[in-house]
Design a protein around this motif. Structure first.
Motif, PDB file in Angstrom:
ATOM      1  N   MET A   1       2.685 -31.392 -99.994  1.00  0.00           N
ATOM      2  CA  MET A   1       1.728 -32.311-100.614  1.00  0.00           C
ATOM      3  C   MET A   1       2.392 -33.634-100.964  1.00  0.00           C
ATOM      4  O   MET A   1       1.972 -34.695-100.534  1.00  0.00           O
ATOM      5  CB  MET A   1       1.200 -31.659-101.901  1.00  0.00           C
ATOM      6  N   ASN A   4       3.529 -35.389 -98.022  1.00  0.00           N
ATOM      7  CA  ASN A   4       2.372 -35.958 -97.363  1.00  0.00           C
ATOM      8  C   ASN A   4       1.985 -37.291 -97.994  1.00  0.00           C
ATOM      9  O   ASN A   4       1.784 -38.289 -97.321  1.00  0.00           O
ATOM     10  CB  ASN A   4       1.238 -34.949 -97.469  1.00  0.00           C
ATOM     11  N   TYR A   5       1.900 -37.304 -99.329  1.00  0.00           N
ATOM     12  CA  TYR A   5       1.573 -38.532-100.047  1.00  0.00           C
ATOM     13  C   TYR A   5       2.573 -39.619 -99.709  1.00  0.00           C
ATOM     14  O   TYR A   5       2.232 -40.766 -99.469  1.00  0.00           O
ATOM     15  CB  TYR A   5       1.638 -38.305-101.564  1.00  0.00           C
ATOM     16  N   LYS A   7       4.458 -39.962 -97.152  1.00  0.00           N
ATOM     17  CA  LYS A   7       4.305 -40.444 -95.790  1.00  0.00           C
ATOM     18  C   LYS A   7       3.129 -41.433 -95.697  1.00  0.00           C
ATOM     19  O   LYS A   7       3.262 -42.528 -95.150  1.00  0.00           O
ATOM     20  CB  LYS A   7       4.035 -39.225 -94.897  1.00  0.00           C
ATOM     21  N   ILE A   8       2.016 -41.028 -96.280  1.00  0.00           N
ATOM     22  CA  ILE A   8       0.827 -41.891 -96.231  1.00  0.00           C
ATOM     23  C   ILE A   8       1.112 -43.205 -96.945  1.00  0.00           C
ATOM     24  O   ILE A   8       0.750 -44.280 -96.471  1.00  0.00           O
ATOM     25  CB  ILE A   8      -0.373 -41.199 -96.896  1.00  0.00           C
ATOM     26  N   GLN A 343      -2.217 -40.016-105.626  1.00  0.00           N
ATOM     27  CA  GLN A 343      -1.874 -40.630-104.345  1.00  0.00           C
ATOM     28  C   GLN A 343      -1.682 -42.140-104.488  1.00  0.00           C
ATOM     29  O   GLN A 343      -0.671 -42.688-104.066  1.00  0.00           O
ATOM     30  CB  GLN A 343      -2.979 -40.349-103.317  1.00  0.00           C
TER      31      GLN A 343
ATOM     32  N   GLU B  98      -4.680 -43.859 -91.045  1.00  0.00           N
ATOM     33  CA  GLU B  98      -3.233 -43.855 -91.250  1.00  0.00           C
ATOM     34  C   GLU B  98      -2.609 -42.497 -90.942  1.00  0.00           C
ATOM     35  O   GLU B  98      -1.393 -42.351 -91.002  1.00  0.00           O
ATOM     36  CB  GLU B  98      -2.898 -44.233 -92.691  1.00  0.00           C
ATOM     37  N   LEU B  99      -3.434 -41.485 -90.687  1.00  0.00           N
ATOM     38  CA  LEU B  99      -2.898 -40.140 -90.469  1.00  0.00           C
ATOM     39  C   LEU B  99      -2.995 -39.755 -89.006  1.00  0.00           C
ATOM     40  O   LEU B  99      -3.916 -40.166 -88.306  1.00  0.00           O
ATOM     41  CB  LEU B  99      -3.665 -39.124 -91.316  1.00  0.00           C
ATOM     42  N   GLU B 103      -2.247 -34.425 -89.143  1.00  0.00           N
ATOM     43  CA  GLU B 103      -2.385 -34.631 -90.596  1.00  0.00           C
ATOM     44  C   GLU B 103      -3.842 -34.711 -91.024  1.00  0.00           C
ATOM     45  O   GLU B 103      -4.211 -34.249 -92.101  1.00  0.00           O
ATOM     46  CB  GLU B 103      -1.647 -35.902 -91.005  1.00  0.00           C
ATOM     47  N   GLU B 106      -5.055 -31.332 -91.320  1.00  0.00           N
ATOM     48  CA  GLU B 106      -4.379 -30.630 -92.416  1.00  0.00           C
ATOM     49  C   GLU B 106      -4.928 -31.022 -93.796  1.00  0.00           C
ATOM     50  O   GLU B 106      -4.879 -30.232 -94.748  1.00  0.00           O
ATOM     51  CB  GLU B 106      -2.879 -30.973 -92.349  1.00  0.00           C
ATOM     52  N   LEU B 110      -4.629 -29.385 -97.872  1.00  0.00           N
ATOM     53  CA  LEU B 110      -3.819 -29.927 -98.960  1.00  0.00           C
ATOM     54  C   LEU B 110      -4.597 -29.898-100.257  1.00  0.00           C
ATOM     55  O   LEU B 110      -4.092 -29.558-101.312  1.00  0.00           O
ATOM     56  CB  LEU B 110      -3.430 -31.376 -98.655  1.00  0.00           C
ATOM     57  N   ARG B 119      -0.424 -23.388 -93.955  1.00  0.00           N
ATOM     58  CA  ARG B 119      -1.073 -24.588 -93.419  1.00  0.00           C
ATOM     59  C   ARG B 119      -0.677 -24.802 -91.968  1.00  0.00           C
ATOM     60  O   ARG B 119      -1.495 -25.060 -91.116  1.00  0.00           O
ATOM     61  CB  ARG B 119      -0.645 -25.811 -94.242  1.00  0.00           C
TER      62      ARG B 119
END
Lengths: 805, 222
Positions: A1, A4-5, A7-8, A343, B98-99, B103, B106, B110, B119
């Motif tokens: 998680m 992921n944040y 990366k974004i 986020q 952006e993903l 992602e 996914e 999340l 996942r």
């Protein structure tokens, strides 16, 4: 998680490279400067705090009632400290303290060392650890304690303990044993010395001759208050002491018509907490502990951070409008408010972490420059402490939390469907943005006004006619082992007849601040026709007014043809007023019981002190026995550098062992303005940074507004609007904000600057033009910033802007 | 019974007058149904889907989902409910630019706090099933419309919803891509997923087991 944040966040930041760069640059600059400024301010505020007993150490000072009001004095007579301890309860430890610069000789090496003389209890009161040698009492009679650096300077790599050095005292060379080596003094110490001697080893003229005299005040006294004694009760307890020992002074004050203070006293002993000593000015009638410069600097650091944070907030909110779809989508996929908040907040944190790191790097790399520019030894290592680190981390977190959290809250609160459709209620949000822009420009205008006023005052002080010729006169200290009179004669012989040299004189004091950094005042009071008059004293050589171009208004100056001139004095107009005689040339008065002096001339008032003081009375004496420390040479106008070299060459020929420390008087005056100059540099750089940052923010907002209104611009152009009307339309809203900021800030700026100018007796006129100029500067810069983008948008082909829908 | 709408009314007030977006809508949906909602533009298809998907509220009526009263629920519980049971497919795909494909698929997991290893397995299955393993590291802008919608469907399915709401899922696609997507829906339906789609196209509507006609916010029973 979290990955992921992360990366974004990185991708989003990269996608909006322009904004990320603007934000990071702005925040980095702000953090870098804020770090330096707060380090400087905290360093100054930490002065003398390293003493373990700092909370119980006090400097003793006295308020005296005089006919004109109140006078402060930190100087005390020699028997004072001992008597105070014996007669007034509450003195735990007490020491006398005085500084000087004796010549110390070891083998064939002679050098001048900044030194102090104190009583042994000095080391019990203050925390100056002894590294080697006599830790019990490092300053017994005829011994000296040296700091590590001084020891190294004198002895190199030899072990100094037990070695003999010699100093010159009362015309004799006296041997002194090195008893101890002290740890180098912390930079944040206001007591500074390279060597420290026993107080009783002072020259006879200072100590022995005045051992029992209560009327010769020549040194400060520091004491530690006994536990359980309050300042008030101690000060009260000293009243009988003052009455007993200063009976003569009190009687004189009464006779001259001085009024007692609120408690009915003519003389009151006070205690000043030692931690405040470096912020205290004893020259005023009332003791002022002034830490405002330090707090102003801290405040500026905060303002700059605030401006950069506002940029960040405004840009994030505006940018959020472009991410509405993403927000909506995430919500339909099940994202909760908290998740969205984290986020967006995480993205902010990332920007802040990068900026703080870069800012720290920036401040480290600029440290040297900063230290030279502001003549400070402050550095990060000196102020670092667990509390401080904790405080810094907390405040950084707080800034990140607010600046990053506010936009995140706004965005996470949006309704799902509205966000999906890309609709954003703009009204409320724009209000916040507008308020923030107003505050931002308000700060910028405030700082610009401050800069203009400071510069104005500085220019005023530099260019003011001080009543003497500062451009053509070279002053240099007669620092030499030779006899001063003899040295002057040699210099005269060497320079006379040279076409560039017009005249030459000397005195025992300097005008302004010389390259050796020395300055002193000496004041004397005496009875004239049944009342006390006081005057500044200056011992001069022949040709003093002539060399300095001080105008003679009455009578004559000292003249070699009159042998009696050693009993004559020349006074200034203030002194003439102090005497209150119609014809000042008729004044005769007696000093030291028997010697009668006559006034032979009156010179025009000139600013022999700094410009925060009005011109005080001064009297010139000419006494060939008095050593004259400063020489003045008036040179011909034009080619001043050449003349300087001539004087320097002459000095080097006569006194090859000592460095020539001459400088023109205008440079000396400049040196006294160091504080003002430093403040000006600091506030100018801050205001430049503030306006730059505000413009970055404004620029970013204009980019966004233009992109949001692209369609509107296209339609307006299609129906016939011209480029200029569209530019005006887009620019108008922002200019209104700058205008409001100007209206709000000007009164504040006027009030603060006029308060500051009150510190100066000689000050510039404060007119509305200064503030109008500040407003105009802000406005012009804002217009330039915005129009860069708006004109571009207005010029665009409407077909393109309409196509984007 | 999966869900049930009783006398749903939804309106906005404009110039003091009520304009009804939905009026008196009654609908029962059993698990395993495939319902198509048809009607002209502005007839309320999207609004009805949004109401069913709990993205939008309504003024009057009752809505029960799996025996729970949605109309009486708090926002937080509502979002928990749709997060658990409903997947959305949009006409404009609404992938996050952006993903990557991986992602995007996914993301719903999340928000359901599913462990990383699980996942991975779920997303891998989904990629496999839709034959887009080779595209998993591409960004939406690098895909064709049909492929994007495929990702959109995959994302809607990943959380194993009971109900899929599709608002004009083929509106931006050509006929071949449309057919693929509809075929996919049919297969999903046969596996037991309930689907409600809004559509203009008779052909697409024919995939459904039942058609619901809307006109000006009302059921059109002709």
């Amino acid at each position: 998680m979290i990955r992921n944040y992360f990366k974004i966040a990185l991708r989003n930041l990269w996608k909006d490279r322009t904004f990320t760069a603007l934000n990071v640059i702005g925040l980095t600059a702000a953090f870098g400067v804020a770090f330096l400024l707060s380090m400087y301010a905290l360093f100054e505020l930490s002065f003398d705090q390293f003493h373990k007993n700092v909370d119980s150490i006090y400097q003793v000072y006295t308020t005296e009632q005089i006919p004109k009001g109140v006078e402060l004095s930190e100087a005390n007579p020699i028997p004072f400290a001992g008597a105070l301890r014996d007669e007034v309860p509450g003195v735990h430890k007490i020491t006398r303290y005085v500084t000087g610069g004796p010549l110390i000789t070891y083998k064939d090496k002679t050098l001048r060392v900044g030194s102090a003389w104190a009583d042994p209890e000095f080391f019990e009161i203050f925390s100056f650890p002894v590294l080697e040698g006599n830790t019990n009492n490092p300053i017994e009679r005829s011994t000296v304690a040296l700091t590590e650096d001084t020891a190294k300077l004198i002895f190199g790599n030899e072990n100094p303990i037990g070695k003999l050095i010699s100093i010159k005292r009362d015309g004799e060379v006296v041997p002194v044993t090195v008893a101890a080596i002290l740890k180098n003094l912390p930079e944040a110490s206001s007591l500074r010395f390279g060597a420290i001697f026993n107080f009783m080893d002072l020259p006879n003229s200072f100590y022995k001759d005045k051992k029992d005299r209560w009327d010769a005040h020549n040194h400060p006294v520091y004491m530690q208050l006994a536990a359980g004694t309050s300042i008030e009760s101690f000060e009260k307890a000293t009243r009988p002491f003052s009455t007993l020992h200063f009976a003569d002074e009190i009687a004189t004050a009464k006779r001259d018509g001085a009024k007692p203070n609120a408690e009915g006293q003519f003389r009151q002993i006070h205690l000043l907490p030692f931690g405040n000593v470096s912020f205290t000015n004893f020259d005023t009638a009332e003791l002022i502990v002034n830490k405002s410069l330090q707090y102003v600097i801290l405040g500026i650091a905060l303002l700059i951070l605030f401006i950069a944070s506002v940029n960040f907030i405004n840009m994030s909110i505006a940018k959020g409008a472009q991410r509405l779809r993403e927000i909506g989508m995430r919500k339909t996929l099940g994202a909760g408010k908290a998740q969205l908040f984290f986020q967006f907040w995480g993205e902010s944190v990332l920007v802040f972490v990068i900026s703080v790191a870069l800012g720290a790097l920036l401040s480290f790399s600029m440290l040297d420059m900063f230290q030279t520019l502001f003549r400070t030894n402050a550095s990060f290592g000196l102020i670092v402490s667990p509390v401080l680190i904790f405080g810094a981390v907390v405040s950084l977190l707080l800034i990140t939390f607010i600046a990053g959290g506010y936009p995140a809250v706004l965005m996470s609160k949006l309704g799902t469907l509205k966000a999906l459709k890309g609709k954003l209620e703009v009204s409320g949000r724009n209000r916040v943005r507008n308020v923030l822009i107003v505050v931002q420009f308000g700060i910028a205008i405030l700082l610009i006004s401050g800069t203009l006023v400071l510069r104005g005052q500085l220019d005023y002080m530099r260019n003011k006619d001080l009543g003497f010729n500062k451009e053509q006169v070279i002053a240099f200290p007669l620092s030499s082992k030779k006899d001063h009179a003899q040295l002057m004669q040699l210099m005269r012989d060497e320079l006379s007849g040279h076409p560039n040299i017009i005249s030459m004189s000397a005195s025992d004091n300097i005008l302004g601040l010389g390259r050796d950094g020395s300055s002193s005042t000496s004041v004397m009071g005496f009875d004239y026709k049944g009342r006390e008059v006081s005057t500044n004293l200056l011992f001069v050589d022949y040709d003093y007014p002539e060399t300095l171009d001080i105008t003679l208004v009455k009578g004559r100056s000292f003249d070699r043809r009159y042998a009696s001139d050693s009993l004559s004095i020349v006074i200034n107009e203030s002194m003439a007023r102090e005497f209150g005689e119609k014809d000042p040339l008729s004044i005769r008065f007696t000093l030291d019981d028997s010697i009668q002096y006559a006034v032979i001339g009156v010179v025009k008032d000139f600013n022999f002190q700094t410009m925060d003081k009005s011109i005080e009375p001064i009297s010139f004496f000419m006494n060939s026995d008095k050593p004259l420390y400063q020489a003045y040479v008036k040179v011909a106008p034009g080619n001043l550098t050449q003349s300087y070299d001539i004087v320097k060459t002459a000095w080097n020929k006569i006194e090859p062992d000592a460095e020539f420390l001459g400088s023109f008087l205008d440079e000396n005056i400049d040196r006294t303005l160091q504080k003002e100059r430093m403040m000006t540099t600091m506030i100018s750089s801050a205001s430049i940074l503030a306006i730059l940052l505000s413009c970055i923010g404004l620029f970013a907002i204009s980019l966004l507004v233009v992109s949001q209104r692209q369609k509107e611009i296209g339609i307006r152009k299609v129906v016939g609007a011209s480029v200029s009307t569209i530019t005006i339309l887009l620019t108008k809203d922002f200019l209104k904000l700058v205008g409001i900021a100007f209206l709000i800030t000007t009164p504040v700026a006027w009030y603060t600057t006029s308060q500051w100018l009150q510190n100066y007796v000689y000050r510039m006129d404060l007119t509305i033009w200064v503030f109008l100029a500040a407003g105009a500067i802000a406005l012009v810069i804002a217009v330039l910033t915005i129009s860069f983008r708006t004109i571009q948008a207005a010029l665009k082909n409407p077909v393109e802007s309409l196509k984007t829908e | 019974m999966l869900l049930e709408l009783h006398n749903i009314f939804k309106w906005v007030t404009q110039g003091g007058k009520r304009i009804f977006l939905l009026s008196d809508i009654n609908l029962q949906v059993e698990e395993g149904e495939f319902i198509s909602i048809m009607g002209p533009s502005g007839s309320g298809k999207s609004t009805l889907l949004n109401v069913i998907g709990m993205l939008d509220g309504f003024q009057e009526g009752e809505y029960n989902f799996l025996g729970e009263s949605v109309h009486a629920m708090k926002e937080k519980n509502r979002s928990k409910l749709y997060k658990e049971y409903i997947g959305f497919v949009f006409q404009a795909y609404h992938l996050i630019d952006e993903l990557t494909v991986y992602e995007n698929i996914e993301t719903p997991l999340l928000y359901k706090n599913i462990k990383s290893s699980e996942r991975k397995a779920l997303v891998a299955d989904m990629l496999d099933r839709f034959n887009i393993v080779g595209k998993k590291d591409l960004f939406p802008s690098q895909l064709s419309g049909g492929q994007q919608q495929l990702v959109g469907v995959a994302r809607a399915l990943i959380a194993k919803p009971k109900l899929i709401l599709a608002d004009e899922p083929t509106g931006n696609l050509n006929s071949k891509q449309s057919e693929e997507i509809m075929q996919l829906f049919k297969e999903l339906n046969q596996e037991g997923v309930t689907i409600i789609q809004a559509t203009h196209s008779e052909t697409n509507a024919a995939y459904g087991s039942r058609v619901l006609h809307l006109l000006d916010g009302r059921r059109d029973h002709k």
